[in-house]
Design a protein around this motif. Structure first.
Motif, short mmCIF file in Angstrom:
data_model
loop_
_atom_site.label_atom_id
_atom_site.label_comp_id
_atom_site.label_asym_id
_atom_site.label_seq_id
_atom_site.Cartn_x
_atom_site.Cartn_y
_atom_site.Cartn_z
N GLU A 14 0.85 -1.21 0.00
CA GLU A 14 0.00 0.00 0.00
C GLU A 14 0.88 1.26 0.00
OE1 GLU A 14 -3.15 0.30 -0.44
OE2 GLU A 14 -3.93 2.02 0.67
N VAL A 60 -1.92 7.08 -0.15
CA VAL A 60 -2.24 7.88 1.03
C VAL A 60 -1.11 8.90 1.20
CG1 VAL A 60 -2.44 7.86 3.56
CG2 VAL A 60 -3.67 6.17 2.19
N LEU A 85 -7.64 11.51 6.66
CA LEU A 85 -7.76 10.37 7.58
C LEU A 85 -7.28 10.81 8.95
CD1 LEU A 85 -6.09 7.61 5.36
CD2 LEU A 85 -8.49 7.64 6.07
N CYS A 88 -3.45 6.58 10.12
CA CYS A 88 -3.20 5.58 9.07
C CYS A 88 -2.03 4.71 9.53
CB CYS A 88 -2.87 6.28 7.76
SG CYS A 88 -2.59 5.10 6.45
N GLY A 89 -2.29 3.42 9.67
CA GLY A 89 -1.26 2.52 10.17
C GLY A 89 -0.17 2.26 9.15
N HIS A 90 -0.58 1.91 7.92
CA HIS A 90 0.48 1.65 6.93
C HIS A 90 1.24 2.93 6.65
CE1 HIS A 90 -1.69 3.54 3.51
NE2 HIS A 90 -0.48 3.58 2.99
N ASN A 162 -9.71 5.11 12.75
CA ASN A 162 -10.75 5.42 11.75
C ASN A 162 -11.93 4.54 12.12
OD1 ASN A 162 -9.26 7.16 9.78
ND2 ASN A 162 -7.99 5.33 9.58
N HIS A 208 -14.79 3.05 6.34
CA HIS A 208 -13.97 1.89 5.95
C HIS A 208 -14.80 0.62 6.22
CE1 HIS A 208 -10.83 4.90 6.63
NE2 HIS A 208 -9.98 4.14 5.96
N CYS A 228 -11.45 1.46 1.32
CA CYS A 228 -11.09 2.77 1.88
C CYS A 228 -12.13 3.82 1.45
CB CYS A 228 -9.69 3.15 1.40
SG CYS A 228 -8.43 2.01 2.01
N ASP A 234 -7.44 -1.36 0.23
CA ASP A 234 -6.14 -1.33 0.88
C ASP A 234 -5.35 -2.56 0.45
OD1 ASP A 234 -3.97 -1.05 2.59
OD2 ASP A 234 -5.21 -0.32 4.23
N CYS A 238 -4.11 -3.13 6.44
CA CYS A 238 -4.70 -1.92 7.04
C CYS A 238 -4.38 -1.86 8.55
CB CYS A 238 -6.21 -1.86 6.81
SG CYS A 238 -6.90 -0.24 7.23
N GLY A 239 -3.53 -0.93 8.90
CA GLY A 239 -3.12 -0.82 10.30
C GLY A 239 -4.26 -0.43 11.22
N THR A 240 -5.06 0.56 10.82
CA THR A 240 -6.18 0.96 11.69
C THR A 240 -7.28 -0.10 11.64
OG1 THR A 240 -6.99 2.38 9.89
CG2 THR A 240 -5.71 3.46 11.63
O1 PYC Z 1 -3.21 1.27 7.29
O2 PYC Z 1 -4.58 2.34 8.63
C1 PYC Z 1 -4.19 2.01 7.51
C2 PYC Z 1 -4.92 2.53 6.34
C3 PYC Z 1 -6.05 3.27 6.33
C4 PYC Z 1 -6.37 3.52 4.99
C5 PYC Z 1 -5.42 2.90 4.22
N1 PYC Z 1 -4.54 2.30 5.07
#
Ligand code: PYC
Length: 318
Positions: A14, A60, A85, A88-90, A162, A208, A228, A234, A238-240
């Motif tokens: 991502e 992102v 956002l 965002c984790g990633h 999120n 999301h 997303c 994603d 997705c970290g969140t």
């Molecule tokens: O990794 O949190 C995430 C994220 C949110 C939207 C795309 N990636």
């Protein structure tokens, strides 16, 4: 002509585009206040950085800025093809490898001032990044919604930085060959949540949608597909979204504090997660890898009719 300096990376597939210079002048106030100024006065710059023709729907953006919270090393505002956002984790992992690439940090922990709150991120010895996310929680369990063309769908509403709606009871095969079907399926769910007034806390939109299913790899516990806000999926787990999932698993008694959860994305990349519980709050820890793939100057030429990108609001993305 305006120049915006960026560093691109990807985290588990991502993309993240960090703006390191030439971004909007947002002042020194709290990060949320700066986001509001970004949105109200400089939104065309958001679009210029991430949208076509310079970017694409999956990118992102991350505006690197000075922190407001003095205990933090850096501040960051995340944005995408249609808006902003809270976390965002990633993107946090991408930001960490970017700061390392710039020579600003080495191995160790950084405190980051995000719109959702302070996030701690650690650059590990072998190059991975572990983040300790904001407190995450499940707001509501097994919330039903009637989705036109699909029928009744049931999912959990959870916060991981999120708002997410997490669906495990579905008959969709989670395969990378089915991105269009999965996108349409989850997009309909998202629209139905909005139409039925199903929201996060304070009426915040659930933007999301996550589908969960069995893993393809023996190394992971589950696979997901994450839609997303701007209809892109994603590529990472997705970290969140993984944080929201961990909060639900913990609430269901299916995950103990410190127990490892390996989350596979729709393209097969993996994040490792666990939770720490402090003062009754659940703090997800997520580990993944990010790689730098470009450094560039974006050139914004006012004579170009698409200088500020091809702009859309999410409501127009159908
Ligand atoms: O990794 O949190 C995430 C994220 C949110 C939207 C795309 N990636």
């Amino acid at each position: 002509m305006r120049r915006v300096k960026i560093i691109d990376s990807h985290t588990a597939g991502e993309p993240t585009r960090v703006v390191i210079a030439g971004g909007p002048e947002l002042g020194n106030g709290p990060i949320l206040e700066r986001l509001e100024r970004f949105r109200s006065q400089f939104d065309e710059l958001r679009s210029a950085v991430v949208n076509e023709p310079r970017g694409n729907d999956a990118i992102v953006g991350a505006l690197l800025c000075a922190p407001y919270d003095e205990s933090c090393h850096a501040g960051v505002i995340f944005f995408n093809n249609v808006g902003y956002l809270k976390m965002c984790g990633h993107g946090t992992m991408g930001l960490m490898v970017t700061l390392a690439h710039m020579g600003k940090i080495g191995q160790g922990t950084c405190r980051l001032d995000t719109v959702a709150g302070v996030v701690e991120a650690q650059l590990n010895k072998e190059g991975s990044v572990t983040l300790r996310n904001v407190a995450s929680y499940r707001k509501a369990r097994r919330v039903p919604v009637e989705v036109p063309g699909i029928g009744r769908v049931t999912g959990d509403v959870a916060w991981g930085g999120n708002w997410f709606y997490l669906v495990s009871d579905h008959e969709q095969a989670l395969s990378v060959d089915r991105i269009e079907e999965l996108t349409e399926f989850t997009w309909r769910i998202r629209q139905a949540l909005g139409a039925n007034g199903i929201t996060g806390d304070g009426g915040e939109e659930i933007d999301h949608i996550e589908l969960y299913g069995p893993p393809s790899s023996a190394e992971s516990d589950a696979k997901n597909f994450v839609l997303c806000p701007g209809r892109a999926y994603d590529r990472s787990p997705c970290g969140t979204g993984t944080s929201a999932k961990l909060a639900c698993l913990y609430a269901d008694g299916k995950l103990r504090e410190g127990q490892l959860w390996r989350q596979e994305s729709i393209i097969g990349s993996i994040f490792e997660g666990s939770v720490a519980v402090e003062d009754g709050n659940i703090y997800p820890r997520i580990t993944g890898r990010a790689y730098i793939n470009a450094e560039a100057d974006l050139i914004l030429d006012e004579r170009d009719p698409f200088c500020y990108g091809i702009r859309r609001s999410w409501a127009s993305v159908t």
